[in-house]
Motif scaffolding. Structure first.
Motif, short mmCIF file in Angstrom:
data_model
loop_
_atom_site.label_atom_id
_atom_site.label_comp_id
_atom_site.label_asym_id
_atom_site.label_seq_id
_atom_site.Cartn_x
_atom_site.Cartn_y
_atom_site.Cartn_z
N SER A 1 0.81 -1.22 0.00
CA SER A 1 0.00 0.00 0.00
C SER A 1 0.83 1.26 0.00
N HIS A 2 2.11 1.21 0.39
CA HIS A 2 2.89 2.40 0.08
C HIS A 2 3.19 2.49 -1.41
N PRO A 3 3.75 1.44 -2.03
CA PRO A 3 3.91 1.52 -3.49
C PRO A 3 2.61 1.87 -4.21
N GLY B 1 7.86 1.12 5.83
CA GLY B 1 7.88 1.20 7.29
C GLY B 1 7.54 2.57 7.84
N HIS B 2 7.51 3.62 6.97
CA HIS B 2 7.16 4.93 7.52
C HIS B 2 5.69 5.02 7.92
N HIS B 3 4.92 3.96 7.62
CA HIS B 3 3.55 3.92 8.11
C HIS B 3 3.47 3.26 9.49
N MET B 4 4.61 2.82 9.99
CA MET B 4 4.59 1.98 11.19
C MET B 4 5.46 2.54 12.30
CU LIG Z 1 3.84 5.55 2.47
#
Ligand SMILES: [Cu+2]
Lengths: 227, 550
Positions: free
Chosen positions: B268-270, B317-320
């Protein structure tokens, strides 16, 4: 004699062949990621010391004693040999199509399908056995059997979730492959393929080898992790 | 030249263009009639229109949820909905907009229509697969709609476990399976685009003569192919966990809920780049066409797309940052997130440099393109703010995040989608849209958008949490502004729905190249003949050669 069916939007048969081949490779890349995500989850859990005992105990249950083999996962090992054999006959079939050897093409496609059927049959037997002894997570899982063994039954169940998701996904791919081979076998008997046109055989070959390679990873990861 | 857009039905399957003289030119629309000829078509242009219908419907559905959310947030108390209902509203808004509009939007509508024409090809490499991907999309829509009607879903668009697998009493299964099915549609389209770009280019069309829209579609397709299978299996695991009642991501059974988050964000980041990269491709086309200059730094823009595709896979990982991820991992994810800003900024600089000393005309597509550059810059820069763990921990799950990603998604992707739709509408339909109305709508969208989402930066920074039906009284002024902006924005999106429909019957014929633009798509008729070109074109010039073109 086989003729080349050229779709309207391609300029040459070579372009069409190249596109089909590239398409199959691209598809197989997505398949690597598809299996890869579950592999990753499984490996992360396998590496977790808290789950180690449960996973090893669960894996030992895959080595059922058949024909007196007590400590070897006999059925898994046998199936690995079967599948490798089917890849060999598949490779022969592709070669036969490329050199235009009709009878060899039909024979080797047939052999590949027979080996695939044996694999699925053994897999079905294994699943049936798992059902009998209560190893089906969520539906028929015998938690009580693990009481007093020092192993957390929920960890065993977690192993079997991955076991069934991974081997189940693989089996679905095998069924699809068998369907493809069936169609190609019929069309081969009708003489549709030859030196000039063998793209579908080659594509099915790539797919079949891929499914085989997935099993080559599944077998040690699931059956041979007891140490 | 005169064209007859509606010639009488013809019995022949696909007549050869030119057989009927100039007055009854055969194009891809009038070459066959009836529902069957559309639902069984393998023509990429017709499939693009099928997608346009389906995606527009989903867009307005997602928009309807947004309207309800904004009405609820007019007042600090949860008075229009119960909090449980509100949870369903923002979840369904997010799921419909993300998976059913933003991700497939530009590739399946504009990409499907344009890619083969830009390559000088008759069709995509696998036309039947292309049609199959539309049906799979529809199947995904139907499953999700069934879930929405039959109880809704309240997990948030992120399906976080163990809530989605253990606690939620809503229709998680049909929606999760719907999104899973949708993934196959994306994968098939992406595979088709990649193979087509490799194998179907016209004679002389080398890689560095490709339009930048093709480059960005290619990069997007790579991301789709490598990312989507992961969300597919992740949702399979969620479905298995929920259906069988086993504990894959449940800590009680030895599972790890953070593993779900890793797998989810690995896709979901890509997916953010799946949404924004094709939009960037559209902007490269618009900026050059309406400043009548070649793109500044063609190769930089092309490689920036590829760099974004590659680095986009390394930052999930910047979502976590608040999920219990190790601080070392967070630091590295943070640094790589900054790195992604470089190729994105390269693009913004190159578009701006393209404008410099261009002879700029302010047609509607250009209004959207300029809007995109400004809004995407704000969205991107606030992304840098969020990529820094100390700040992110402070504003996690606030409206600051909501405002940030709406600047990228709405201010970026939707602006580009609308700009591209206006730019290529004459090509797709053979008719011009009404310029005055379109400009008014573009301005409404721009102002409405900013009024909706800029206050959300402020209210989020002040501490208003996302995903709550109620908030403290101090935040009401900014929320009322936001809702006022949303009503303007909504009106701005409804206008094109009206005038595009109107233009089909009443607007003037466009002719092959109404913008005087370069690009193979402008060398063929509008609408194009069934096989795109009368004669396979041979390409000699690089793209955007406006100096030699005029
Ligand atoms: Cu992202």
């Amino acid at each position: 004699m086989a003729t080349v069916p050229l779709a309207h939007h391609f300029r040459t048969p070579a372009q069409q062949h190249h596109a089909a081949l590239l398409g199959m490779w691209m598809f197989l890349i997505t398949e690597v990621l598809l299996f890869g995500a579950v592999f990753l989850g499984y490996v992360v859990y396998r590496a977790n010391p808290a789950l180690h005992g449960g996973f090893v105990a669960a894996s030992e249950h895959l080595g059922q004693s058949v024909f007196g083999f007590e400590h070897v996962p006999f059925l898994g090992a046998f199936n690995t040999v079967i599948l490798l054999g089917s890849s060999f006959t598949m490779a022969l079939a592709v070669r036969a199509a490329q050199v235009g050897n009709q009878s060899s093409l039909v024979r080797n496609l047939g052999l590949t399908m027979i080996l695939g059927t044996i694999f699925l049959g053994i897999k079905a037997y294994e699943y049936h056995h798992d059902w009998d002894i209560g190893l089906i997570p969520g539906f028929k899982f015998d938690k009580a059997a693990w009481a007093g063994t020092g192993v957390d039954a929920r960890h065993v169940e977690l192993f079997f979730v991955f076991y069934f998701v991974l081997t189940g996904l693989h089996a679905i791919h095998m069924f699809i492959g068998m369907g493809l081979l069936g169609v190609l076998w019929v069309r081969s008997r009708m003489g549709r393929f030859g030196r000039e046109y063998y793209t579908p055989i080659e594509l099915a070959g790539l797919y079949w080898h891929f499914v085989d390679v997935v099993w080559i990873f599944l077998y040690p990861l699931l059956y041979l992790i007891r140490h | 030249m005169s064209t007859v857009a509606y010639s009488p039905p013809k019995a022949e399957p696909i007549p050869v263009a030119g057989d009927y003289g100039p007055e009854t030119r055969v194009d891809y629309i009038n070459c066959a009639w009836g529902v069957r000829s559309w639902l069984l078509t393998v023509d990429h242009k017709r499939i693009a229109l099928l997608y346009l219908f389906a995606i527009t419907a989903m867009f307005f559905l997602g928009g309807a949820f947004a309207v309800l959310i904004r009405i609820e947030l007019l007042t600090p108390k949860s008075d229009l909905f119960e909090p449980d209902t509100y949870n369903r509203m923002f979840t369904m808004h997010g799921i419909v907009m993300t998976f059913f509009f933003l991700i497939p939007g530009v590739p399946s509508v504009l990409g499907n229509f344009l890619l083969p024409i830009m390559l000088g090809a008759k069709d995509l490499a696998f036309p039947k697969l292309n049609l199959a991907s539309w049906y799979i999309y529809i199947l995904g829509c139907l499953l999700t709609l069934a879930g929405i009607i039959w109880g809704g879903i309240d997990t948030g668009w992120t399906f976080y476990t163990p809530y989605s697998t253990r606690s939620a009493h809503t229709s998680v299964m049909p929606v999760a399976v719907g999104v899973l099915v949708l993934g196959f549609s994306s994968i098939l389209t992406a595979l088709n685009f990649i193979v087509t770009t490799h194998t179907m280019r016209a004679p002389g069309l080398t890689w560095f003569k490709l339009p930048l829209f093709v480059w960005s579609s290619y990069a997007t397709s790579l991301v789709v192919m490598l990312g989507t299978p992961v969300i597919t299996t992740t949702l399979v695991l969620v479905a298995v966990e929920r259906f069988a009642g086993v504990g894959i991501f449940d800590p009680k059974a030895g599972g790890d809920p953070v593993l779900f988050q890793h797998l989810f964000w690995f896709y979901s980041h890509p997916a953010v780049y799946i949404m924004i990269l094709p939009a960037m491709g559209v902007i490269s086309e618009l900026v050059t066409a309406f400043s009548r200059k070649t793109i500044f730094g063609y190769q930089f823009v092309a490689f920036a797309s590829m760099a974004i595709a590659v680095f986009g896979f390394l930052v999930w990982g910047h979502h976590m940052f608040v999920s219990g991820q190790s601080p070392y991992a967070s630091t590295i994810f943070s640094l790589i997130s900054y790195v992604v800003a470089i190729p994105s900024a390269v693009k913004v600089f190159n578009w701006t440099a393209t404008l410099y000393k261009g002879s700029i005309s302010w047609a509607t597509p250009m209004l959207y393109a300029i809007g995109f550059i400004g809004l995407f810059t704000i969205g991107g820069l606030t992304g840098l703010v969020l990529a820094s763990p100390p700040v992110d921990v402070h504003v996690t799950d606030t409206y600051f995040v909501v405002a940030h990603f709406h600047y990228v998604m709405v201010g970026g992707t939707i602006m580009a989608y609308m700009g591209g739709l206006h730019y290529w509408w004459p090509k797709m339909t053979g008719r011009m849209y009404p310029e005055g109305w379109a400009k008014a709508a573009a301005l409404l969208v721009f102002f409405g958008f900013n009024l909706t989402f800029f206050p959300q930066f402020l209210v989020g920074y002040a501490g208003m949490n996302r995903r709550y039906a109620s908030y403290v009284d101090e935040f009401q002024v900014l929320n009322v502004l936001s809702t006022a902006g949303a009503s303007i924005l909504g009106f701005g999106f409804l206008l094109p729905f009206g005038y595009f429909g109107w233009s089909l019957r009443y607007a003037k014929a466009a002719g092959p190249n109404p913008w005087g633009a370069t690009g193979l798509e402008w060398t063929t008729e509008s609408p194009p003949p069934p096989h795109n070109f009368e004669v396979t074109p041979t390409v000699t010039l690089p793209p955007y050669e406006y100096a030699t073109h005029n």
